[in-house]
Design an enzyme around this catalytic site. Structure first.
Site, mmCIF file in Angstrom:
data_model
loop_
_atom_site.group_PDB
_atom_site.id
_atom_site.type_symbol
_atom_site.label_atom_id
_atom_site.label_comp_id
_atom_site.label_asym_id
_atom_site.label_seq_id
_atom_site.Cartn_x
_atom_site.Cartn_y
_atom_site.Cartn_z
ATOM 1 N N GLU A 95 -1.921 -9.026 4.026
ATOM 2 C CA GLU A 95 -1.999 -9.498 5.413
ATOM 3 C C GLU A 95 -3.426 -9.689 5.901
ATOM 4 O OE1 GLU A 95 -1.808 -4.944 5.741
ATOM 5 O OE2 GLU A 95 -1.169 -6.532 4.376
ATOM 6 N N CYS B 293 0.837 -1.201 0.000
ATOM 7 C CA CYS B 293 0.000 0.000 0.000
ATOM 8 C C CYS B 293 0.879 1.262 0.000
ATOM 9 C CB CYS B 293 -0.985 -0.036 1.167
ATOM 10 S SG CYS B 293 -2.362 1.134 0.988
ATOM 11 N N HIS C 204 -3.729 -5.209 0.429
ATOM 12 C CA HIS C 204 -3.208 -5.679 1.719
ATOM 13 C C HIS C 204 -3.195 -7.205 1.782
ATOM 14 C CE1 HIS C 204 -2.902 -1.829 3.869
ATOM 15 N NE2 HIS C 204 -3.884 -1.454 3.060
#
Length: 521
Positions: free
Chosen positions: A179, A85, A177
């Site tokens: 994660e 990001c 993202h």
């Protein structure tokens, strides 16, 4: 013994709410990592010995003057770099590409088209179809031009660069993202970077961590004695089990029974640690002192201070009786360490956390033993299971440091605490029986200091009200109230009213966070 810190990843934090989640995902892969603020002393990067560097997301804009940047040492290190990001945006901006503000922020589910196969994306598919991946976006700016030497590896309908890479340099970036679980192949992307690109071995396991910490503790304390404030919570329980395994009877635990614990918790703690595991535990029955100090006190913050200060006072009294104790063990965990590290400029994100115990008296002059200081909460729980603690203890819902003192609204009295502890136990018992306990993140009962009219038999009753609270959350920063079945709530209500003398009404809290907090006080 395996050196579990040999292969590691450095995460530079630019202020993203997901930075700790990146670290947790990498630890789940089996690789150690640390989070440093983006403005951490860059001269320490080389000495840290990382196998790769991740640049986190963040709330700033690379299009504005003074935006945070990655130190030049990152690019001079020769290490693989993965920008996520904002991390990808600053990667592009610093290496000769360009970024721009989007007309509209993009937040939520998105699909990216993989247009070039690199070490991260080669052969990757999910439910979105061939060469198309489900991801989670949260950004305002985007990369409009990749730097020299970079290739666009993924795009979306809204942005031209959803991912990019320079394979020769082993530099990678994604706008989404990985994660977050909503990015279905996110963990695969992280694993490919950490294991395949960086070459890390997966040595970070619960068994290896225990072996490592036992060796460290033995080296640190030698033949000295150690004291630990055992609360019955997850962190202190795991510390107790770990230290007992490391140093045996050189550990003494002090368990302060405040009278504000969960139903029969004091007996359960003693049964588990003193009787079953053979840990040396001093139980201090201090309920009378707590209720005396709290008499007439209604303000929540005043109650918290009284409860915390009295714990310190009692712990100090007990530690003075242990003349040979040279070390104080604490359940400090990694988020506490991140918070205290902070940022030089104040622009980096400072992560807040709740500490279990307040400051202990300076005159104690004891060395600190903190065997969990490298671990996140989920890792602490896995260690607890590996050490033989019951899953029901290790995976219990959070319980506030002041205990029932902040779940009894207003003044705290012994009879209120006993009533509430029993009501709470009924609620938890029914959640477990209905297989709903693990689907809620936190559930508890609250004592309301108001009376309500009811009917018991043929007589009018004027008795107390109990509120039930259950929430679902990932990070406890925000939470949704749990939509428990009506029949289930009816069962809990009937049991509380029928089994507890003095309760005529049970209500269910349907407030989210925000605007409400999870706890009532």
């Amino acid at each position: 013994m395996t050196n579990i810190h040999t292969d590691k990843i450095l995460i530079l934090d630019f202020g993203a709410q997901y930075t700790q989640l990146i670290a947790r995902r990498i630890r789940e892969i089996g690789v150690y990592c640390e989070i440093w603020a983006w403005d951490h002393d860059p001269s320490e990067i080389a000495g840290f010995g990382a196998k790769g560097i991740i640049l986190s997301g963040g709330p700033e804009s690379t299009t504005l003057p003074g935006a945070p940047v990655a130190p030049q040492e990152v690019f001079d290190s020769g290490l693989p770099v993965f920008g996520i990001c904002y991390g990808m945006q600053t990667l592009a901006a610093q290496l000769g590409g360009a970024t721009e503000a989007a007309d509209q922020r993009e937040f939520g589910h998105a699909e990216v088209d993989v247009v070039a196969a690199d070490a991260l994306f080669a052969g990757l598919t999910d439910h979105a179809g061939a060469s198309r991946l489900n991801v989670w976006m949260s950004h305002g700016d985007h990369v409009s031009q990749v730097p020299p030497g970079f290739t666009i590896t993924a795009t979306t309908d809204r942005i031209p660069v959803a991912a990019m890479s320079n394979e020769a340099k082993r530099w990678y970036g994604v706008q989404f993202h990985p994660e977050v679980t909503h990015t279905l192949q996110g963990q695969t992307l992280l694993r490919r970077f950490v294991v395949d690109v960086c070459g890390c071995q997966t040595l970070w396991t619960a068994a290896n961590i225990i072996e490592d910490q036992i060796a460290r503790v033995r080296e640190q304390v030698g033949d000295d004695e150690v004291i630990l404030g055992l609360s019955g919570g997850v962190d202190s329980s795991v510390v107790a089990a770990l230290l007992h395994k490391a140093i045996g009877d050189k550990l003494t635990c002090v368990f302060v029974d405040t009278g504000l614990l969960r139903w029969q918790e004091g007996d359960q703690v003693m049964a588990m640690f003193a009787e079953h595991m053979g840990v040396k535990v001093i139980r201090v029955n201090a309920a009378d002192r707590y209720f005396a100090k709290l008499e007439g006190v209604r303000d929540p913050e005043a109650k918290r201070k009284i409860i915390g200060n009295l714990f310190v006072e009692i712990f100090d009294e007990e530690s003075n009786k242990l003349a040979n104790a040279k070390w104080l063990a604490q359940g400090t965990i990694y988020p506490d360490v991140i918070e205290s590290a902070g940022s030089k400029t104040g622009k980096a994100h400072v992560i807040k956390s709740h500490h279990n115990v307040g400051g202990l008296p300076e005159h104690m002059k004891l060395g600190l033993v903190e065997p969990l200081r490298e671990l996140f909460k989920d890792e602490v729980r896995r260690l607890g299971v590996e050490l033989g603690l019951p899953r029901t203890m290790v995976y219990r819902h959070p319980f506030p440091g002041p205990g029932l003192g902040v779940r009894i609204l207003g003044e705290v009295k012994r009879e209120y605490a006993e009533l509430l502890a029993k009501a709470d136990a009924i609620f938890i018992d029914e959640l477990r029986k209905a297989d709903l306990y693990d689907t809620t993140s936190q559930a508890f009962a609250v004592f309301l200091p108001v009376k309500s009219v009811g009917v018991v038999g043929d007589a009018r009753a004027y008795e107390w009200v109990i509120a039930l609270r259950a929430v679902e959350t990932i990070d406890f920063m925000t939470a949704h109230w749990a939509h428990l079945p009506y029949d289930f709530l009816g069962t809990v209500s009937n049991r509380i009213i029928n089994e507890l003398r003095g309760v005529s009404r049970v209500v269910y809290d349907i407030s989210g966070k925000p605007p409400a907090t999870i706890e009532w006080e």
